[in-house]
Design an enzyme around this catalytic site. Sequence first.
Site, PDB file in Angstrom:
ATOM      1  N   LYS A 216       3.676  -8.073  -8.793  1.00  0.00           N
ATOM      2  CA  LYS A 216       3.600  -7.961 -10.264  1.00  0.00           C
ATOM      3  C   LYS A 216       2.242  -8.427 -10.775  1.00  0.00           C
ATOM      4  O   LYS A 216       1.558  -7.715 -11.500  1.00  0.00           O
ATOM      5  CB  LYS A 216       4.706  -8.828 -10.903  1.00  0.00           C
ATOM      6  CG  LYS A 216       4.506  -9.059 -12.403  1.00  0.00           C
ATOM      7  CD  LYS A 216       5.656  -9.802 -13.041  1.00  0.00           C
ATOM      8  CE  LYS A 216       5.591 -11.301 -13.012  1.00  0.00           C
ATOM      9  NZ  LYS A 216       4.702 -11.922 -14.011  1.00  0.00           N
ATOM     10  N   ASN A 217       1.861  -9.646 -10.388  1.00  0.00           N
ATOM     11  CA  ASN A 217       0.675 -10.230 -11.002  1.00  0.00           C
ATOM     12  C   ASN A 217      -0.629  -9.649 -10.466  1.00  0.00           C
ATOM     13  O   ASN A 217      -1.693  -9.891 -11.043  1.00  0.00           O
ATOM     14  CB  ASN A 217       0.703 -11.760 -10.863  1.00  0.00           C
ATOM     15  CG  ASN A 217       1.759 -12.365 -11.770  1.00  0.00           C
ATOM     16  OD1 ASN A 217       2.267 -11.699 -12.675  1.00  0.00           O
ATOM     17  ND2 ASN A 217       2.113 -13.623 -11.536  1.00  0.00           N
TER      18      ASN A 217
ATOM     19  N   CYS B 245       6.728 -15.737 -20.703  1.00  0.00           N
ATOM     20  CA  CYS B 245       7.746 -16.745 -20.419  1.00  0.00           C
ATOM     21  C   CYS B 245       7.453 -18.038 -21.148  1.00  0.00           C
ATOM     22  O   CYS B 245       6.284 -18.444 -21.262  1.00  0.00           O
ATOM     23  CB  CYS B 245       7.772 -17.037 -18.916  1.00  0.00           C
ATOM     24  SG  CYS B 245       8.558 -15.747 -17.972  1.00  0.00           S
TER      25      CYS B 245
ATOM     26  N   ARG C 201       0.534 -21.918 -23.783  1.00  0.00           N
ATOM     27  CA  ARG C 201      -0.199 -20.840 -23.114  1.00  0.00           C
ATOM     28  C   ARG C 201      -1.384 -20.420 -23.989  1.00  0.00           C
ATOM     29  O   ARG C 201      -1.388 -19.355 -24.600  1.00  0.00           O
ATOM     30  CB  ARG C 201       0.742 -19.691 -22.782  1.00  0.00           C
ATOM     31  CG  ARG C 201       1.906 -20.161 -21.904  1.00  0.00           C
ATOM     32  CD  ARG C 201       2.671 -19.054 -21.278  1.00  0.00           C
ATOM     33  NE  ARG C 201       2.008 -18.517 -20.113  1.00  0.00           N
ATOM     34  CZ  ARG C 201       2.563 -17.614 -19.303  1.00  0.00           C
ATOM     35  NH1 ARG C 201       3.750 -17.160 -19.539  1.00  0.00           N
ATOM     36  NH2 ARG C 201       1.905 -17.160 -18.257  1.00  0.00           N
TER      37      ARG C 201
ATOM     38  N   ASP D 287       4.655 -20.493  -9.278  1.00  0.00           N
ATOM     39  CA  ASP D 287       5.667 -19.440  -9.474  1.00  0.00           C
ATOM     40  C   ASP D 287       6.786 -19.510  -8.435  1.00  0.00           C
ATOM     41  O   ASP D 287       7.785 -18.799  -8.558  1.00  0.00           O
ATOM     42  CB  ASP D 287       5.005 -18.056  -9.466  1.00  0.00           C
ATOM     43  CG  ASP D 287       4.133 -17.851 -10.696  1.00  0.00           C
ATOM     44  OD1 ASP D 287       4.308 -18.613 -11.672  1.00  0.00           O
ATOM     45  OD2 ASP D 287       3.277 -16.958 -10.684  1.00  0.00           O
TER      46      ASP D 287
ATOM     47  N   ARG E 242      11.931  -8.777 -15.333  1.00  0.00           N
ATOM     48  CA  ARG E 242      10.499  -8.775 -15.664  1.00  0.00           C
ATOM     49  C   ARG E 242       9.640  -8.883 -14.423  1.00  0.00           C
ATOM     50  O   ARG E 242       8.479  -8.491 -14.440  1.00  0.00           O
ATOM     51  CB  ARG E 242      10.178  -9.960 -16.585  1.00  0.00           C
ATOM     52  CG  ARG E 242      10.943  -9.910 -17.878  1.00  0.00           C
ATOM     53  CD  ARG E 242      10.559 -11.031 -18.780  1.00  0.00           C
ATOM     54  NE  ARG E 242       9.109 -10.999 -18.962  1.00  0.00           N
ATOM     55  CZ  ARG E 242       8.447 -11.871 -19.692  1.00  0.00           C
ATOM     56  NH1 ARG E 242       9.103 -12.825 -20.302  1.00  0.00           N
ATOM     57  NH2 ARG E 242       7.144 -11.790 -19.824  1.00  0.00           N
TER      58      ARG E 242
HETATM   59  N1  EPU Z   1      -5.171 -22.354 -19.722  1.00  0.00           N
HETATM   60  C1  EPU Z   1      -5.861 -22.849 -20.802  1.00  0.00           C
HETATM   61  N2  EPU Z   1      -6.549 -21.948 -21.578  1.00  0.00           N
HETATM   62  C2  EPU Z   1      -6.568 -20.617 -21.335  1.00  0.00           C
HETATM   63  C3  EPU Z   1      -5.846 -20.125 -20.204  1.00  0.00           C
HETATM   64  C4  EPU Z   1      -5.159 -21.023 -19.417  1.00  0.00           C
HETATM   65  O1  EPU Z   1      -5.871 -24.042 -21.069  1.00  0.00           O
HETATM   66  O2  EPU Z   1      -7.202 -19.866 -22.069  1.00  0.00           O
HETATM   67  C5  EPU Z   1      -4.420 -23.296 -18.853  1.00  0.00           C
HETATM   68  C6  EPU Z   1      -2.910 -23.044 -18.909  1.00  0.00           C
HETATM   69  O3  EPU Z   1      -2.318 -23.739 -19.992  1.00  0.00           O
HETATM   70  C7  EPU Z   1      -2.447 -23.528 -17.558  1.00  0.00           C
HETATM   71  C8  EPU Z   1      -3.638 -23.246 -16.635  1.00  0.00           C
HETATM   72  O4  EPU Z   1      -4.761 -23.042 -17.503  1.00  0.00           O
HETATM   73  O5  EPU Z   1      -2.242 -24.906 -17.588  1.00  0.00           O
HETATM   74  C9  EPU Z   1      -3.504 -22.072 -15.731  1.00  0.00           C
HETATM   75  O6  EPU Z   1      -3.025 -20.951 -16.432  1.00  0.00           O
HETATM   76  P1  EPU Z   1      -3.447 -19.482 -16.071  1.00  0.00           P
HETATM   77  O7  EPU Z   1      -4.343 -18.982 -17.147  1.00  0.00           O
HETATM   78  O8  EPU Z   1      -3.944 -19.411 -14.671  1.00  0.00           O
HETATM   79  O9  EPU Z   1      -2.071 -18.690 -16.172  1.00  0.00           O
HETATM   80  P2  EPU Z   1      -1.909 -17.204 -16.606  1.00  0.00           P
HETATM   81  O10 EPU Z   1      -3.094 -16.452 -16.212  1.00  0.00           O
HETATM   82  O11 EPU Z   1      -1.450 -17.146 -18.008  1.00  0.00           O
HETATM   83  C10 EPU Z   1      -0.849 -16.345 -14.377  1.00  0.00           C
HETATM   84  C11 EPU Z   1       0.436 -15.682 -13.975  1.00  0.00           C
HETATM   85  C12 EPU Z   1       1.574 -16.682 -14.080  1.00  0.00           C
HETATM   86  C13 EPU Z   1       1.267 -17.866 -13.166  1.00  0.00           C
HETATM   87  C14 EPU Z   1      -0.095 -18.472 -13.523  1.00  0.00           C
HETATM   88  C15 EPU Z   1      -0.525 -19.553 -12.557  1.00  0.00           C
HETATM   89  C16 EPU Z   1       0.048 -13.388 -14.642  1.00  0.00           C
HETATM   90  C17 EPU Z   1       0.374 -12.262 -15.546  1.00  0.00           C
HETATM   91  N3  EPU Z   1       0.674 -14.549 -14.861  1.00  0.00           N
HETATM   92  O12 EPU Z   1      -0.666 -16.775 -15.718  1.00  0.00           O
HETATM   93  O13 EPU Z   1       2.735 -16.021 -13.597  1.00  0.00           O
HETATM   94  O14 EPU Z   1       2.255 -18.860 -13.303  1.00  0.00           O
HETATM   95  O15 EPU Z   1      -1.117 -17.439 -13.507  1.00  0.00           O
HETATM   96  O16 EPU Z   1      -0.562 -19.088 -11.264  1.00  0.00           O
HETATM   97  O17 EPU Z   1      -0.737 -13.234 -13.722  1.00  0.00           O
HETATM   98  C18 EPU Z   1       5.022 -15.582 -13.371  1.00  0.00           C
HETATM   99  O18 EPU Z   1       4.723 -14.597 -12.676  1.00  0.00           O
HETATM  100  O19 EPU Z   1       6.205 -16.018 -13.457  1.00  0.00           O
HETATM  101  C19 EPU Z   1       3.977 -16.294 -14.099  1.00  0.00           C
HETATM  102  C20 EPU Z   1       4.225 -17.135 -15.092  1.00  0.00           C
END
Ligand code: EPU
Length: 439
Positions: free
Chosen positions: A23-24, A117, A122, A307, A402
């Site tokens: 997915k990701n 989620c 976020r 995850d 999802r």
């Molecule tokens: N963060 C910030 N500012 C930002 C972006 C992130 O402070 O602008 C912080 C977040 O609050 C968090 C950390 O950085 O503490 C890491 O977040 P990240 O941005 O890496 O998460 P994401 O990109 O929103 C993706 C996956 C998630 C997975 C995380 C961590 C996708 C679509 N989603 O989310 O997947 O948990 O990376 O590996 O790629 C899932 O599949 O169930 C899922 C939640």
Amino acid sequence: MSKVIYSSGHTTLNGHVSVSGSKNASLPIIAACLLFNKPVHLKNIARLDDITTLLRLLSSMNVKLTFKKDSLLLDPTDARNVDLSQKDVGTIRASILLLGPILARFGSIKLPLPGGCSIGKRPVNFHLEALRALGATVSIEQNMIIGSAPKGLKGGSFSFPKPSVTATENALLAATLAKGQTTLHQASIEPEVLELVRFLQEAGVKITQHQSTITIEPSADLLVNNKPFTVLSDRMEVGTWIAAAGITRGKISIGFDALSDLDVVLSHARAMGMKIKKEENTFFVDASGPLMARSFTTGFGKLFPTDLQAPFAALNLTCDGPWSITETVWEDRFDHLKQAQLFGASALKFSQNTASYPLAIKPTLHGAVVTGNDLRGTCALAILSLAASGPSTILQSQHIGRGYQYFIEKINTMGATLRQEPLIEHNEKRIAQQEQQVS
Ligand code: EPU
């Protein structure tokens, strides 16, 4: 649509399961199609609600789609910059992945803030800061991300305050059409990010990666790619099935196409007592022997993937304690354990970003009515229900769709008898009856 799963409990999984595409990894690669001026052909794309929502958003931008089995053809030739559906953008976190490509292709964007989620705060500040480093003007006004780069994006240098998966992907996507070289420091180098890098490289973009520094030589024009690209299998699905085998003390085989590194998860599961053998594209998992709970801390790289925290936390609940889990990525990702207290794990304790089970003896798990809150947690509750002594009901089970393709069908071919139905009035009555029986 709200859905409910009925589980009879008391099940041992045995059999074979085939893992779908990641997915990701698929989501940013699908968003990347906006950088192209010819059709893009992707393979091993799973039919997941998050992917369908992203495709609906692209379709509203006049990207032509043909999705047959796991083969997805996207034709972005006549894509238009339109106002996107607030509802669809707000349903998934991955809608943020349109930010970089839309700005890079059209020079302006108006994107509602993404949803996803509910697992903690976020924010999107890293996404916006990275785009500013490429010369864009971006701000948040009334829950909308407003951005412009009328003369196009310029290559630049950006250091992420901490690694972020989708912010790194957004920066990579934007930098691909910028003028001049871009260097990203402290970038996320999770396998899903590197899969996007591999896709862009195969499309002719020069990208080099050294540890957490990624350098992108932009492409002068929209990209052209005539070769189909096959996305990796989903490492989170593999990990979920390993945990499910453990929870039910089963023996299963897990087939996949190609997989990124899963060493942290495999060594964790082996240290718990599971026997796992890999032969070509199959893992043979034997969890029929005694298993020991194991404490862990989530994070990136060599730390345990967040995850997979929920399914492995559920697995710990079927083993003697004590144990604890510390979440370093999402501060509010323990809802599944709070719900698991209803199965009988009432000794669980929560403090800041740690959940712990302080007792030496494992809880006796009985059937319960529990409610899912997020994708991984809901799936964890569904598989944990198989270890309960009686029937359970998992409300809000639509979250599973999802991120897990054909979850019910797959688990049932291994001996489970889960039944998923839309939540309609007549089964609300049945749930109320069951709540009375189990309380
Ligand atoms: N963060 C910030 N500012 C930002 C972006 C992130 O402070 O602008 C912080 C977040 O609050 C968090 C950390 O950085 O503490 C890491 O977040 P990240 O941005 O890496 O998460 P994401 O990109 O929103 C993706 C996956 C998630 C997975 C995380 C961590 C996708 C679509 N989603 O989310 O997947 O948990 O990376 O590996 O790629 C899932 O599949 O169930 C899922 C939640």
